[in-house]
Design an enzyme around this catalytic site. Structure first.
Site, short mmCIF file in Angstrom:
data_model
loop_
_atom_site.label_atom_id
_atom_site.label_comp_id
_atom_site.label_asym_id
_atom_site.label_seq_id
_atom_site.Cartn_x
_atom_site.Cartn_y
_atom_site.Cartn_z
N SER A 132 0.85 -1.20 0.00
CA SER A 132 0.00 0.00 0.00
C SER A 132 0.88 1.24 0.00
O SER A 132 1.64 1.47 0.95
CB SER A 132 -0.88 0.02 1.24
OG SER A 132 -1.39 1.33 1.42
N HIS A 192 -1.35 -1.49 -4.09
CA HIS A 192 -2.61 -1.11 -3.45
C HIS A 192 -2.69 0.42 -3.28
O HIS A 192 -1.78 1.03 -2.71
CB HIS A 192 -2.67 -1.82 -2.09
CG HIS A 192 -3.97 -1.69 -1.37
ND1 HIS A 192 -5.07 -2.47 -1.66
CD2 HIS A 192 -4.35 -0.87 -0.36
CE1 HIS A 192 -6.06 -2.14 -0.85
NE2 HIS A 192 -5.65 -1.16 -0.06
N ASP A 201 -4.86 3.52 -1.87
CA ASP A 201 -5.91 3.87 -0.90
C ASP A 201 -6.48 5.25 -1.16
O ASP A 201 -5.82 6.26 -0.89
CB ASP A 201 -5.32 3.81 0.52
CG ASP A 201 -5.12 2.39 0.99
OD1 ASP A 201 -6.07 1.59 0.92
OD2 ASP A 201 -3.99 2.07 1.42
N MET A 212 -9.12 8.08 -0.19
CA MET A 212 -9.98 8.55 0.92
C MET A 212 -10.50 9.94 0.59
O MET A 212 -9.76 10.78 0.08
CB MET A 212 -9.17 8.61 2.22
CG MET A 212 -8.52 7.30 2.60
SD MET A 212 -7.66 7.41 4.17
CE MET A 212 -6.67 5.90 4.11
N HIS A 250 -8.50 0.94 -3.79
CA HIS A 250 -9.40 0.75 -2.63
C HIS A 250 -10.09 2.08 -2.34
O HIS A 250 -9.48 2.99 -1.79
CB HIS A 250 -8.53 0.27 -1.45
CG HIS A 250 -9.28 0.08 -0.18
ND1 HIS A 250 -8.64 -0.12 1.03
CD2 HIS A 250 -10.61 0.03 0.09
CE1 HIS A 250 -9.54 -0.27 1.99
NE2 HIS A 250 -10.75 -0.16 1.45
N MET A 258 -12.22 4.32 -0.32
CA MET A 258 -12.87 4.58 0.97
C MET A 258 -13.55 5.92 0.83
O MET A 258 -13.08 6.96 1.30
CB MET A 258 -11.80 4.59 2.08
CG MET A 258 -11.28 3.20 2.41
SD MET A 258 -9.72 3.23 3.30
CE MET A 258 -8.58 3.26 1.92
N MET A 260 -11.33 -5.82 5.97
CA MET A 260 -10.50 -4.83 6.68
C MET A 260 -10.18 -5.37 8.07
O MET A 260 -11.07 -5.75 8.83
CB MET A 260 -11.24 -3.50 6.83
CG MET A 260 -11.41 -2.71 5.54
SD MET A 260 -9.86 -2.35 4.69
CE MET A 260 -9.02 -1.31 5.87
N ASP A 285 -6.52 -6.33 4.73
CA ASP A 285 -5.88 -5.01 4.72
C ASP A 285 -5.88 -4.40 6.12
O ASP A 285 -6.94 -4.18 6.69
CB ASP A 285 -6.69 -4.12 3.75
CG ASP A 285 -6.09 -2.73 3.56
OD1 ASP A 285 -5.02 -2.44 4.12
OD2 ASP A 285 -6.73 -1.94 2.83
C1 DX5 Z 1 -6.18 1.73 5.77
C2 DX5 Z 1 -5.75 1.38 4.37
C3 DX5 Z 1 -4.62 0.43 4.32
C4 DX5 Z 1 -3.33 0.91 4.94
C5 DX5 Z 1 -2.67 -0.27 5.56
O1 DX5 Z 1 -7.36 2.46 5.74
O2 DX5 Z 1 -6.82 0.82 3.65
O3 DX5 Z 1 -4.41 -0.06 3.00
O4 DX5 Z 1 -2.47 1.51 4.03
O5 DX5 Z 1 -1.60 0.18 6.29
P1 DX5 Z 1 -0.79 -0.76 7.27
O6 DX5 Z 1 -0.30 -1.93 6.49
O7 DX5 Z 1 0.30 0.12 7.76
O8 DX5 Z 1 -1.74 -1.18 8.37
ZN ZN Z 2 -6.45 -0.24 1.67
#
Ligand code: DX5
Ligand code: ZN
Length: 224
Positions: free
Chosen positions: A9, A34, A36, A38, A68, A70, A142, A180
């Site tokens: 990620s 990956h 992310d 947001m 991903h 969110m 998650m 994740d």
């Molecule tokens: C959290 C993200 C993850 C995050 C994971 O909301 O969806 O993908 O980057 O980070 P680590 O591996 O540090 O928990």
């Molecule tokens: Zn993620």
């Protein structure tokens, strides 16, 4: 034949040289990268949009751009992310209040030309995913509350992974089972034993100078 996939990620990567970071990951055996996204609504933080995906796409090599979302209204962003290079788009079950809207988002993503995943937050029961399995390419469990990297792995995700593994196998369909949040060498072992086959890891990989070593360590769990 299933195989184990590590999906670094980039949330924990150095964004001041993100192209070089992605390029470095592309030289490891990671088959997914990956991303992310947001929006400051579905989760308090804001990260990046399609322009970042477009910027890093030339450095991804053959890695699947595992996006991903969110966000509160994933269907509004599908075309822009696919145009930017996203190959697989995962949205949250909790982004919608009814199954009709969820199904419509799944079909929208497929029609626009990407593979599709659905994710659940730690307080959502995995049973809610079952009606969608036959439409999905990926299920994402998650193992932390979505919103930021570096959090502690939640053990209740293990039963959910086992539940999904059983149902995926019974269905006999190729669906990736991704996990994740809080993944490191120890928790990776637990989730692989429970049945996961795609491991997202952010801080564990990017918090160490030798990305390859940490990625390979997790991949070796398959053979072990
Ligand atoms: C959290 C993200 C993850 C995050 C994971 O909301 O969806 O993908 O980057 O980070 P680590 O591996 O540090 O928990
Ligand atoms: Zn993620």
């Amino acid at each position: 034949m299933r195989e184990l996939i590590v999906a670094p990620s980039i949330l924990s990567a150095d964004f001041s040289c993100i192209e070089a970071e992605v390029e470095k990951i592309s030289r490891t055996p990671s088959r997914f990268i990956h991303l992310d996204v947001m929006d400051g609504k579905f989760v308090p933080n804001t990260t990046f949009g399609p322009e970042l995906v477009k910027r890093i796409a030339p450095y991804c090599g053959s890695m699947v751009k595992d996006t991903h979302l969110m966000v509160a209204n994933p269907h509004e962003m599908v075309e822009d992310f696919i145009a930017a290079g996203s190959d697989l788009i995962t949205f949250h079950y909790e982004s919608y209040n009814d199954d009709e809207a969820r199904l419509s988002c799944i079909r929208h993503i497929k029609k626009a030309g990407a593979k599709v995943g659905m994710s659940i937050k730690p307080n959502t029961a995995p049973e809610v995913l079952l009606p969608f399995f036959k439409e999905l390419d990926l299920v994402l469990i998650m193992s932390v509350e979505p919103g930021k990297g570096g959090q502690k792995f939640m053990e209740n995700s293990l039963q959910k992974i086992a539940f999904c593994r059983k149902n995926i196998d019974e269905l006999g369909k190729d669906i990736y089972l991704e996990v994740d949040g809080g993944i490191n060498q120890e928790t990776a072992k637990l989730v692989v034993e429970a049945g996961a086959d795609v491991l997202v890891a952010g801080s564990y990989i990017f918090g160490h100078g030798d990305y390859q070593l940490r990625i390979q360590g997790m991949l070796d769990l398959w053979a072990a």
